[in-house]
Structure formats: structure tokens, C-alpha cells
Design a protein around this motif. Structure first.
Motif, PDB file in Angstrom:
ATOM      1  N   PRO A 177       0.840  -1.197   0.000  1.00  0.00           N
ATOM      2  CA  PRO A 177       0.000   0.000   0.000  1.00  0.00           C
ATOM      3  C   PRO A 177       0.872   1.242   0.000  1.00  0.00           C
ATOM      4  CG  PRO A 177      -0.237  -1.236   2.075  1.00  0.00           C
ATOM      5  CD  PRO A 177       0.885  -1.852   1.315  1.00  0.00           C
TER       6      PRO A 177
ATOM      7  N   PHE B 157       0.797   5.490   0.087  1.00  0.00           N
ATOM      8  CA  PHE B 157       0.088   6.754   0.201  1.00  0.00           C
ATOM      9  C   PHE B 157       1.122   7.865   0.275  1.00  0.00           C
ATOM     10  CE2 PHE B 157      -2.214   9.839   3.087  1.00  0.00           C
ATOM     11  CZ  PHE B 157      -2.961  10.388   2.061  1.00  0.00           C
TER      12      PHE B 157
ATOM     13  N   GLU C  30       4.058   8.288  -1.363  1.00  0.00           N
ATOM     14  CA  GLU C  30       5.379   7.704  -1.116  1.00  0.00           C
ATOM     15  C   GLU C  30       6.351   8.017  -2.256  1.00  0.00           C
ATOM     16  OE1 GLU C  30       6.132   6.427   1.683  1.00  0.00           O
ATOM     17  OE2 GLU C  30       4.361   5.495   2.583  1.00  0.00           O
TER      18      GLU C  30
ATOM     19  N   ASP D  17      -3.050   4.545  -2.731  1.00  0.00           N
ATOM     20  CA  ASP D  17      -4.242   4.862  -1.947  1.00  0.00           C
ATOM     21  C   ASP D  17      -4.616   6.341  -2.104  1.00  0.00           C
ATOM     22  OD1 ASP D  17      -6.275   4.843  -0.137  1.00  0.00           O
ATOM     23  OD2 ASP D  17      -5.029   4.581   1.629  1.00  0.00           O
TER      24      ASP D  17
ATOM     25  N   ALA E 158       5.531   0.608   2.098  1.00  0.00           N
ATOM     26  CA  ALA E 158       6.388   1.156   1.051  1.00  0.00           C
ATOM     27  C   ALA E 158       7.530   1.982   1.618  1.00  0.00           C
ATOM     28  CB  ALA E 158       5.550   2.021   0.115  1.00  0.00           C
ATOM     29  N   ASP E 159       7.514   2.244   2.925  1.00  0.00           N
ATOM     30  CA  ASP E 159       8.498   3.186   3.463  1.00  0.00           C
ATOM     31  C   ASP E 159       9.780   2.515   3.955  1.00  0.00           C
ATOM     32  OD1 ASP E 159       7.550   1.964   5.694  1.00  0.00           O
ATOM     33  OD2 ASP E 159       6.538   3.717   6.510  1.00  0.00           O
TER      34      ASP E 159
ATOM     35  N   GLN F 135      10.200   0.468   6.188  1.00  0.00           N
ATOM     36  CA  GLN F 135      10.235   0.157   7.618  1.00  0.00           C
ATOM     37  C   GLN F 135      10.087  -1.339   7.839  1.00  0.00           C
ATOM     38  OE1 GLN F 135       7.276   2.988   9.206  1.00  0.00           O
ATOM     39  NE2 GLN F 135       8.849   3.524  10.688  1.00  0.00           N
TER      40      GLN F 135
ATOM     41  N   ARG G 138      11.725   5.409  10.142  1.00  0.00           N
ATOM     42  CA  ARG G 138      11.276   5.822   8.825  1.00  0.00           C
ATOM     43  C   ARG G 138      12.354   6.652   8.132  1.00  0.00           C
ATOM     44  NH1 ARG G 138       7.262   7.735   5.386  1.00  0.00           N
ATOM     45  NH2 ARG G 138       5.279   6.651   5.618  1.00  0.00           N
TER      46      ARG G 138
ATOM     47  N   SER H 212       5.161   9.636   9.092  1.00  0.00           N
ATOM     48  CA  SER H 212       4.060   8.700   9.282  1.00  0.00           C
ATOM     49  C   SER H 212       2.731   9.436   9.138  1.00  0.00           C
ATOM     50  CB  SER H 212       4.142   8.064  10.663  1.00  0.00           C
ATOM     51  OG  SER H 212       2.979   7.322  10.900  1.00  0.00           O
ATOM     52  N   ALA H 213       1.815   8.776   8.454  1.00  0.00           N
ATOM     53  CA  ALA H 213       0.512   9.400   8.244  1.00  0.00           C
ATOM     54  C   ALA H 213      -0.388   9.235   9.460  1.00  0.00           C
ATOM     55  CB  ALA H 213      -0.148   8.791   7.007  1.00  0.00           C
ATOM     56  N   TRP H 214       0.154   8.566  10.489  1.00  0.00           N
ATOM     57  CA  TRP H 214      -0.660   8.310  11.685  1.00  0.00           C
ATOM     58  C   TRP H 214      -0.553   9.456  12.671  1.00  0.00           C
ATOM     59  CZ3 TRP H 214      -4.135   4.567  12.036  1.00  0.00           C
ATOM     60  CH2 TRP H 214      -4.017   3.486  11.158  1.00  0.00           C
TER      61      TRP H 214
HETATM   62  N1  UDP Z   1      -0.792   4.005   3.829  1.00  0.00           N
HETATM   63  C1  UDP Z   1      -1.880   3.874   2.978  1.00  0.00           C
HETATM   64  N2  UDP Z   1      -2.984   4.649   3.183  1.00  0.00           N
HETATM   65  C2  UDP Z   1      -3.079   5.534   4.218  1.00  0.00           C
HETATM   66  C3  UDP Z   1      -1.974   5.635   5.104  1.00  0.00           C
HETATM   67  C4  UDP Z   1      -0.861   4.856   4.884  1.00  0.00           C
HETATM   68  O1  UDP Z   1      -1.848   3.080   2.038  1.00  0.00           O
HETATM   69  O2  UDP Z   1      -4.095   6.208   4.340  1.00  0.00           O
HETATM   70  C5  UDP Z   1       0.410   3.173   3.596  1.00  0.00           C
HETATM   71  C6  UDP Z   1       1.721   3.947   3.555  1.00  0.00           C
HETATM   72  O3  UDP Z   1       2.024   4.370   2.258  1.00  0.00           O
HETATM   73  C7  UDP Z   1       2.716   2.914   4.044  1.00  0.00           C
HETATM   74  C8  UDP Z   1       1.890   2.075   5.006  1.00  0.00           C
HETATM   75  O4  UDP Z   1       0.529   2.297   4.673  1.00  0.00           O
HETATM   76  O5  UDP Z   1       3.172   2.075   2.981  1.00  0.00           O
HETATM   77  C9  UDP Z   1       2.162   2.440   6.463  1.00  0.00           C
HETATM   78  O6  UDP Z   1       1.946   3.818   6.643  1.00  0.00           O
HETATM   79  P1  UDP Z   1       2.838   4.694   7.619  1.00  0.00           P
HETATM   80  O7  UDP Z   1       4.267   4.438   7.364  1.00  0.00           O
HETATM   81  O8  UDP Z   1       2.349   6.089   7.492  1.00  0.00           O
HETATM   82  O9  UDP Z   1       2.406   4.092   9.027  1.00  0.00           O
HETATM   83  P2  UDP Z   1       3.323   3.570  10.223  1.00  0.00           P
HETATM   84  O10 UDP Z   1       4.565   2.976   9.639  1.00  0.00           O
HETATM   85  O11 UDP Z   1       3.579   4.756  11.067  1.00  0.00           O
HETATM   86  O12 UDP Z   1       2.463   2.541  10.898  1.00  0.00           O
END
Ligand code: UDP
Ligand code: MG
Length: 321
Positions: free
Chosen positions: A8, A10, A12, A41, A93-94, A96, A197, A202-204
């Protein structure tokens, strides 16, 4: 054996090309046939353009692009629907989720595991986040049937029959951590050190996390309703006992006028409890409302692939193999 990687994405654009390179290198080294299923997304940046370029250059690349941001859960669902592999690995995709771990996952899969989960340690996280995560997992495990483990996320390998089983769960409110746990099959977990990261952020946000947590709590079973019921029964017993005592007291000693403080405390406290319970009930009603609408989980704007039609898969597939 064909391995599908579901990714997924978003916003990126900064990291996507590097991710692709790292992952293709890694997968080539492993010697399995593989495909990459990227799900855009509804990114507002060049993510889709990059995916289209990658797809033009590499026939193993599939992409699905949403009409808007539908959330990671929807993106993973789309990815699973489009993945054709005998084993499917979901990864962020990041970078991590270290691509080096896919080899280990495939090994464990070869040993007969249907779900191979990589559990991240909380190293490098802020203390507040670690503590709140611990508290949350303790609470949620008291309240839901399936077992959820701290640090276990979406980075995992799923066998074909597990993917098919997950796709059978068509609910609108998707809490995939719980869905994967609900599906079961032979599962194994190993730990890896969390990578910080590299690019982007982070989108959270805290609010998003809170809502996600609540979703997890409420979308799995009706234990919160049961808790509300018990709470109501306890309060009712206390109220009856207190009423009996007051009435008895009044019969023996006559009525005492003061009682203002007791009254206000009881009225406000009970009003609060009732509000919470109505809120819990409301949450469930809201979920029913969304489920009965039967809206699609996402809308596709552009893609170079087609979802595998679910209907041709026969139920026997779950017991075969
Ligand atoms: N992502 C997505 N839709 C969203 C938010 C995030 O597809 O609305 C994807 C984002 O591109 C990444 C993965 O979900 O590949 C995890 O997101 P993020 O790194 O922001 O979250 P964290 O690593 O903090 O859990
Ligand atoms: Mg991330």
C-alpha cells in the motif's frame, strides 16, 4: 512458486523507486518467481506516475490506484484481491519493513506455516507511544476474542488459503490485525528490530491512532455491549440496596431533608454512565448502518490488472493442501 508482494502506498513518491529497487534485488536473490502489487491509496503526489513508470519498465509490477484516499485497510484488501501468488507478503512502502526478512518468511512458509508474522520491537519509539501501546493491547485483549499482540502489524506472509479466507471476510469495517488473527491457520511469529522511517512522515496522527484503536475494540465482537450490560446490573444492584437503606431509614427515623449532595452526585454520575453506554450502543448501530449500505471498499481510478474473481474459487480449497 509465485510470491506476491502487496504494497500500500500513500504519498510515497520520495521512497518508492528505492523501495522497488531494494525489493526486486532482494527477491531476485531468493530465486522465486515474484510479482509486486502496488496499491496507490489516492496519493496527492507523483506516486501513481512512478508506479506507471515502474510498471512500464517491469512486467512483474501490478498497480491499482484509488479514486481517493480510502485508508490502508482498503489498500491492503485491494492488494490481496489482485495478488495471484501462492504466497502473499504484505509490506509498507516506506522500507520500515525490511525486505531482507522476506527470505526468512518464505523459509518458514516452506516449513508449513500459513501465516508468518514479523513482530517489530518498540526500539526507538517514543516512551509515550510504547506505554500507550502496552496499555492498549492489555485492554483490547481483555475485550476481544482473538489474541492481538503488541508490535504485530501487517508485515506478514500469508499462504494462498489464508488470503482466500481473508477475502471471504467482506465486512466494511476492516480491522485487519483482527481479521488475520480471526482466520487462524498455522501461524508463527518472529521479532525484528524496528527501522526508523527513512523519508516522509508517518501518516498516523494521534487522533487517527485513537480512532483505529476504538475500531479494533468495537469492530470485533459484542463484548463492550456485554460490559455495558454488566455495568448496568452492578449499578442497578447498588441503587436498589441504597434505595432499600434510604426507605428503611425513613421508616424508622423519619425523613431527613438534606441530601442535596448525594442527589447531585448520583444524578450526574448515572447520566455519565448512561451516556457512555448509549455511545457504545450507538457505535454498533453506526457499524450496522455502514455494513447494510454495502458500499464498495474502494473505487479504482487506474490499474494494469484485474482482481481475481472470488466466485470461481471453490470452498474445498480451504481443506485441500
Ligand atoms: N498508507 C496507505 N494509506 C493511508 C496511510 C498509509 O496506504 O491512508 C500506507 C503507507 O504508504 C505505508 C503504510 O501504509 O506504505 C504504512 O503507513 P505509515 O508508514 O504512514 O504508518 P506507520 O509505519 O507509522 O504505521
Ligand atoms: Mg511506516
Amino acid at each position: 512458486m509465485l510470491v506476491s508482494l502487496v504494497v500500500p502506498c500513500f504519498n510515497e513518491e520520495e521512497i518508492l523507486e528505492r523501495f522497488h529497487e531494494r525489493v526486486t534485488d532482494e527477491m531476485t536473490g531468493l530465486g522465486h518467481e515474484f510479482q509486486l502489487v502496488y496499491v496507490d491509496d489516492g496519493s496527492a503526489d507523483r506516486t501513481l506516475v512512478i508506479l506507471q513508470e515502474l510498471a512500464a519498465a517491469d512486467p512483474r509490477v501490478r498497480y491499482v490506484s484509488f479514486s481517493r484516499n480510502f485508508g490502508k485497510e482498503a489498500a491492503m484488501l485491494a492488494g490481496l484481491q489482485h495478488a495471484e501468488g501462492d504466497a502473499v507478503v504484505i509490506m509498507d512502502a516506506d522500507l520500515q519493513h525490511p525486505p531482507e526478512l522476506v527470505g526468512r518468511m518464505l523459509q518458514e512458509h516452506a516449513d508449513g506455516y500459513d501465516q508468518v508474522i514479523a513482530r517489530r520491537t518498540r526500539k526507538g519509539d517514543r516512551v509515550t507511544r510504547t506505554v500507550s501501546a502496552r496499555a492498549y493491547y492489555w485492554l483490547i485483549n481483555c475485550l476481544v476474542d482473538v489474541e492481538l499482540v503488541d508490535g504485530v502489524g501487517d508485515f506478514r506472509l500469508l499462504s494462498r488459503r489464508t488470503v482466500d479466507a481473508v477475502l471471504e471476510l467482506t465486512e466494511y469495517n476492516r480491522f485487519s490485525k483482527g481479521l488475520f488473527a480471526w482466520v487462524g491457520f498455522r501461524t508463527t511469529t518472529f521479532a525484528y528490530e524496528n527501522a526508523v522511517r527513512e523519508q516522509g512522515s508517518s501518516a498516523w496522527t494521534f487522533g487517527k491512532l485513537l480512532n483505529y484503536g476504538l475500531d479494533g475494540l468495537l469492530s470485533f465482537n459484542n463484548k463492550p455491549l456485554r460490559a455495558a450490560l454488566y455495568l448496568g446490573m452492578v449499578l442497578m444492584s447498588v441503587a436498589f440496596a441504597y434505595a432499600a437503606w434510604i426507605v428503611g431509614f425513613a421508616l424508622v427515623k423519619g425523613v431527613e431533608t438534606p441530601g442535596y449532595v448525594t442527589l447531585i452526585v448520583v444524578v450526574t454520575a448515572l447520566a455519565g454512565v448512561q451516556m457512555v453506554i448509549v455511545g457504545v450502543v450507538g457505535e454498533y448501530v453506526g457499524r450496522i448502518y455502514y455494513e447494510v449500505k454495502r458500499r464498495p471498499h474502494f473505487l479504482v481510478k487506474a490499474t494494469n490488472t484485474q482482481a481475481a474473481p472470488q466466485s470461481i474459487r471453490e470452498p474445498q480449497e480451504f481443506v485441500r493442501r
